[in-house]
Write an enzyme that holds these catalytic residues in place. Structure first.
Site, PDB file in Angstrom:
ATOM      1  N   HIS A   1      33.922  32.573  17.398  1.00 29.69           N
ATOM      2  CA  HIS A   1      33.550  31.925  16.139  1.00 29.69           C
ATOM      3  C   HIS A   1      33.172  32.903  15.028  1.00 29.69           C
ATOM      4  O   HIS A   1      32.111  32.807  14.425  1.00 29.69           O
ATOM      5  CB  HIS A   1      32.434  30.911  16.369  1.00 29.69           C
ATOM      6  CG  HIS A   1      32.771  29.852  17.369  1.00 29.69           C
ATOM      7  ND1 HIS A   1      31.894  28.850  17.731  1.00 29.69           N
ATOM      8  CD2 HIS A   1      33.910  29.628  18.093  1.00 29.69           C
ATOM      9  CE1 HIS A   1      32.472  28.073  18.639  1.00 29.69           C
ATOM     10  NE2 HIS A   1      33.695  28.530  18.873  1.00 29.69           N
TER      11      HIS A   1
ATOM     12  N   TYR B   1      27.195  20.015   6.484  1.00 28.54           N
ATOM     13  CA  TYR B   1      28.300  19.361   7.187  1.00 28.54           C
ATOM     14  C   TYR B   1      27.984  19.037   8.646  1.00 28.54           C
ATOM     15  O   TYR B   1      28.863  18.639   9.395  1.00 28.54           O
ATOM     16  CB  TYR B   1      29.574  20.183   6.996  1.00 28.54           C
ATOM     17  CG  TYR B   1      30.011  20.080   5.548  1.00 28.54           C
ATOM     18  CD1 TYR B   1      30.907  19.101   5.135  1.00 28.54           C
ATOM     19  CD2 TYR B   1      29.430  20.887   4.573  1.00 28.54           C
ATOM     20  CE1 TYR B   1      31.246  18.952   3.803  1.00 28.54           C
ATOM     21  CE2 TYR B   1      29.757  20.745   3.234  1.00 28.54           C
ATOM     22  CZ  TYR B   1      30.663  19.767   2.858  1.00 28.54           C
ATOM     23  OH  TYR B   1      30.979  19.601   1.531  1.00 28.54           O
TER      24      TYR B   1
ATOM     25  N   TYR C   1      32.935  21.126  26.307  1.00 33.72           N
ATOM     26  CA  TYR C   1      34.229  21.297  26.967  1.00 33.72           C
ATOM     27  C   TYR C   1      34.253  20.695  28.370  1.00 33.72           C
ATOM     28  O   TYR C   1      35.313  20.354  28.890  1.00 33.72           O
ATOM     29  CB  TYR C   1      34.611  22.776  27.005  1.00 33.72           C
ATOM     30  CG  TYR C   1      34.971  23.322  25.645  1.00 33.72           C
ATOM     31  CD1 TYR C   1      36.075  22.848  24.951  1.00 33.72           C
ATOM     32  CD2 TYR C   1      34.196  24.304  25.044  1.00 33.72           C
ATOM     33  CE1 TYR C   1      36.403  23.332  23.700  1.00 33.72           C
ATOM     34  CE2 TYR C   1      34.506  24.802  23.785  1.00 33.72           C
ATOM     35  CZ  TYR C   1      35.612  24.306  23.122  1.00 33.72           C
ATOM     36  OH  TYR C   1      35.931  24.783  21.873  1.00 33.72           O
TER      37      TYR C   1
END
Length: 375
Positions: free
Chosen positions: A152, A255, A266
């Site tokens: 990331h 956001y 996951y």
């Protein structure tokens, strides 16, 4: 050059949410791809120079200068780059006055600063195509809090005549960085073209905040564009399992990551029960299952008349492109473009010559050519 005939199947979504039913439209387009530069293994960033040559970043740390039918040239003089899983040499853009000043911007994983590992940085430099070097390097921004995590980093760049916007992922620290304005990561930043902080950035008067932050609460944004007709900023970001998002980016907005999300861990377990919360923005579109979006381009070329004014992006997971139609700051249609070329679409740009260029992991950079009715 290698040519492949590509059949483009168009799917239209009748809603703004990709998880709803998608039907096959009768319209079918035909294109061919021209393989231009197979030597770029993971073509993260691409930008076309005014003379038609291409600059392309290889995530492993090489900046290429590419010309048609000529060997690739490696540009020398790059800063120290930490190649670390998803980190390396990332996006690239030209200064709006590049013809006069030869300045470029690029993002990369930088090991400079305190701590072990690296964080995303933005650099400005001057490109010298006579010596094939970059000079006059200046770090405009460097994320603090280096980490050895390889996930990331982001990162994409959008630029206009006044500002440079760039994204930095949460650096694998979802419960720490994205919601904390005092920490780098999980943010989209805005700077003036000289590297200074704009006076009207949303958090310049917040003593605890990073002054360059434009928006926050992001996971891993790998698409960032500005629409010329409206001046709006759009981004997409990787979600977890499910919940990839497209967002309309506005100054100071939150956001939501990781407090709200349409995805799960996951392993299928939940990390939040919330998809909405007061004070947090809803995505304009989300994908479930995730498509792993990467790259983002506004199409305005007359070479693709049916795509004008729309946003094109790539899917790393499903090996297709997606075309988004925006009206009144809403996504009213999405078009799934499935090609016989396949591959992990790492990046997509519209060049200065009006052609679309596709960067595909392991296959290089291709030019997408519309075929005439007689072809």
């Amino acid at each position: 050059m290698k040519y492949l005939i590509v059949t483009v199947l168009i799917f239209l979504s009748s809603t703004a949410q990709a998880k709803h039913s998608i039907h096959l439209d009768e319209d079918k387009g035909h294109y061919k791809t021209q393989l231009m530069w197979p030597e770029v293994s993971i073509p993260w960033g691409m930008v076309q120079l005014p003379d038609g040559r291409m600059l392309a970043t290889e995530r492993s740390g090489t900046l290429f200068l590419l010309a048609e039918n000529k060997p690739a040239i490696e540009i020398q003089g790059l800063p120290k780059i930490h190649v670390n899983n998803q980190g390396g040499l990332l996006d690239i853009a030209l200064h709006p006055d590049f013809v006069k000043n030869s300045l470029i911007f690029f993002t990369y994983a930088s090991p400079e600063g305190e701590g072990t590992g690296s964080h995303t940085a933005l650099m400005r430099a001057k490109l010298d195509t006579k010596t094939n070097t970059i000079t006059q390097q200046k770090v405009f921004y460097k994320g603090e809090g280096n980490t050895t995590k390889g996930s990331h980093y982001g990162s994409r760049i959008a630029i206009d005549d006044d500002y440079i916007y760039f994204s930095v992922g949460d650096r694998g620290a979802r419960d720490l960085n994205p919601q904390d304005l005092s920490l780098d990561g999980g943010k989209i930043y805005r700077l003036n073209l000289d590297g200074s902080i704009p006076d009207d950035n949303p958090f310049v008067k917040n003593d605890r905040a990073k002054k360059a932050i434009f928006s926050y609460g992001h996971r891993n944004p790998q698409g960032l564009v500005k629409l010329d007709d409206t001046g709006t900023i759009w981004s997409h970001e990787h979600g977890p399992k499910g919940g990839d998002e497209v967002n309309l980016i506005e100054a100071g907005k939150n956001y939501g990551w990781p407090i709200i999300s349409y995805g799960v861990n996951y392993n299928g377990s939940a990390f939040t029960e919330l998809t909405k919360k007061v004070g947090m923005e809803q995505p304009k579109l989300f994908w479930d299952p995730s498509i792993a979006p990467s790259g983002m381009a506004v199409i305005n070329s007359d070479k693709y008349p049916h795509w004008q004014g729309k946003i094109l992006l790539g899917s790393l997971k499903f090996n297709h492109l997606v075309l988004l139609e925006v009206e009144d700051n809403k996504i009213v249609n999405q078009t799934k473009i499935v090609t016989e070329v396949g591959g992990r679409y790492r990046n997509v740009i519209q060049g200065r010559d009006g052609y679309i260029y596709l960067g595909v992991d392991g296959e290089g950079i291709s030019r997408l050519l519309p075929m005439s009715a007689s072809d």
